[in-house]
Design an enzyme around this catalytic site. Structure first.
Site, PDB file in Angstrom:
ATOM      1  N   THR A 167     -42.310   8.582  10.967  1.00  0.00           N
ATOM      2  CA  THR A 167     -42.745   7.720  12.054  1.00  0.00           C
ATOM      3  C   THR A 167     -41.554   7.209  12.851  1.00  0.00           C
ATOM      4  OG1 THR A 167     -42.816   6.001  10.372  1.00  0.00           O
ATOM      5  CG2 THR A 167     -44.935   6.914  11.072  1.00  0.00           C
ATOM      6  N   ASP A 184     -33.027   5.280   7.936  1.00  0.00           N
ATOM      7  CA  ASP A 184     -32.147   5.222   6.769  1.00  0.00           C
ATOM      8  C   ASP A 184     -30.941   4.327   7.016  1.00  0.00           C
ATOM      9  OD1 ASP A 184     -33.965   7.018   5.833  1.00  0.00           O
ATOM     10  OD2 ASP A 184     -32.697   8.767   6.192  1.00  0.00           O
TER      11      ASP A 184
HETATM   12  C1  GLA Z   1     -35.282  11.352   6.702  1.00  0.00           C
HETATM   13  C2  GLA Z   1     -34.657  10.868   8.009  1.00  0.00           C
HETATM   14  C3  GLA Z   1     -35.352   9.590   8.497  1.00  0.00           C
HETATM   15  C4  GLA Z   1     -36.861   9.745   8.511  1.00  0.00           C
HETATM   16  C5  GLA Z   1     -37.362  10.328   7.201  1.00  0.00           C
HETATM   17  C6  GLA Z   1     -38.839  10.641   7.244  1.00  0.00           C
HETATM   18  O1  GLA Z   1     -35.008  10.434   5.683  1.00  0.00           O
HETATM   19  O2  GLA Z   1     -33.296  10.620   7.842  1.00  0.00           O
HETATM   20  O3  GLA Z   1     -34.854   9.256   9.767  1.00  0.00           O
HETATM   21  O4  GLA Z   1     -37.274  10.506   9.615  1.00  0.00           O
HETATM   22  O5  GLA Z   1     -36.683  11.523   6.850  1.00  0.00           O
HETATM   23  O6  GLA Z   1     -39.578   9.471   7.322  1.00  0.00           O
END
Ligand code: GLA
Length: 385
Positions: free
Chosen positions: A37, A174
């Site tokens: 998302t 993240d």
């Molecule tokens: C990875 C990416 C995040 C996010 C997740 C899925 O962790 O680094 O930015 O898009 O996948 O939610």
């Protein structure tokens, strides 16, 4: 093994025959709910893990950077020329060089530095070891250089390092988790405005635990699949005439789906729109002190990732199904997908039994033995005393 901060410090002393000026730590994360998302300008609800990456560092007078890594035992050097543009520094050191590049590109006078990195965040498990490294390095350099860069602006900069220097097209979740999380809370993040709300998530108080199970499934084609999911979402938003799928309200989903040309695009869109709603519903329940009731939302999120977004693999589906059969209140894959970790909301006294059941199911299928731990929400990036 000794404490990660002690290992970073010992590594520094060994590599540079001098003490560091300080040590900075940033955590890995799990995402409670809100998957894929973030790059749709939507909502996410991660929390920081007690597992951390620690950078011991000291400034130096020239614009040179040297990084030692516990993992490889290797030391990598780069200078201002090598961080003038993406691509010159590769491998694990690219995350470090990327942060220096992004800071310089934003006009900050980055101090030259010697750094040593140690980490308890497992690599390749979908727990954001890369964001933890970026955040620990960023926090160290901001502090060492006295740079004017508040924490609210740091995630975007770390994300630029990852997107443009390392070359991974991730969203903002993240890096936000690694930098902005608070102990005892989940981080409700609006990925468009970057507004955050620290939502109390006191598992202990309710006799609950989050069990994290590393499926240890190899990440199959994860990079290409991630990029293609992202492209499909952007195409869907374009076809619907909105800036991002965030702008499709849940109650307008059926109309939106009727306007999309093919089944795949409809399924991807349905995942994102329903997932955003599940995040909001989860936040409302947590705010009301109803942690147990988020269980069904977690499980629904998993079904949506499996059936509509098509990012799960047999190992993670097995872990989720087995955890639920063994009494978990809810379970889902967490992170980008195609392997990685599953989280299960469990009564604390059931955590072990659920973990044992998953291990038995893996053994019966001949999968690699999964690893597991329980996690309470920890703090974001910080300087250590
Ligand atoms: C990875 C990416 C995040 C996010 C997740 C899925 O962790 O680094 O930015 O898009 O996948 O939610």
């Amino acid at each position: 093994m000794t404490d990660v901060a002690a290992r970073a410090e010992a590594g520094f002393r060994q590599a540079y025959a001098a003490p560091p000026a300080g040590r900075w730590a940033a955590p890995g994360r799990v995402n409670l709910i809100g998957e894929h998302t973030d790059y749709n300008d939507g909502f996410v609800l991660p929390f920081a893990l007690p597992l951390r990456t620690v950078v011991a560092a000291a400034p130096r007078p020239t614009e040179d950077w040297t990084v030692w890594s516990e993992l490889t035992g290797e030391t990598v050097d780069f200078d201002a020329d090598e961080v003038a543009a993406p691509g010159r520094v590769t491998g694990w050191a690219a995350y470090v060089a990327g942060v220096v590049w992004a800071l310089r590109e934003a006009g900050h006078p980055v101090p030259g530095a010697r750094l040593a990195v140690a980490s308890d965040v497992p690599l390749g498990a979908g727990l954001s070891s890369s964001a933890a490294l970026e955040a620990a390095v960023l926090t160290a350099l901001v502090d060492l250089g006295g740079l004017d860069l508040p924490a609210t602006l740091q995630p975007r900069l770390a994300q630029r390092a990852e997107n443009h220097y390392v070359g991974a097209p991730t969203g903002i979740m993240d890096q936000s988790a690694a930098i902005r999380c608070r102990a005892g809370h989940a981080l409700f993040l609006d990925c468009r405005t970057e507004q955050v709300d620290h939502v109390p998530f006191d598992l202990d108080h309710d006799g609950l635990a989050i069990l994290v199970i590393d499926s240890r499934a190899p990440h199959r084609h994860a990079d290409g699949e991630y990029a293609s999911r992202r492209a499909t979402c952007e195409k869907a938003a374009h076809l619907l005439g909105v800036p991002a799928l965030r702008d499709v309200p849940a109650d307008a989903l059926d109309d939106a789906l009727a306007r999309l040309p093919d089944d795949e695009t409809r399924r991807r869109t349905r995942h994102v729109v329903t997932e955003n709603q599940r995040v909001r519903d989860s936040v409302a329940l947590l705010r009301a002190g109803e942690i147990r009731r988020i269980g069904p939302l977690l499980t629904a999120s998993h079904a949506s990732m499996r059936d509509d977004f098509a990012i799960t693999v047999a190992e993670v589906d097995t872990a989720v199904d087995t955890a639920l059969a063994a009494g978990a209140l809810g379970a889902r894959m967490t992170g980008g997908g195609f392997g990685g970790c599953v989280l299960a909301l469990v009564e604390a006294d059931r955590a072990d039994a659920v973990g044992v059941a998953v291990a038995a199911a893996y053994a019966a299928r001949g999968y690699a033995t999964p690893t597991r731990f329980t996690a309470l929400p920890a703090a974001g990036a910080t300087r250590l005393a």
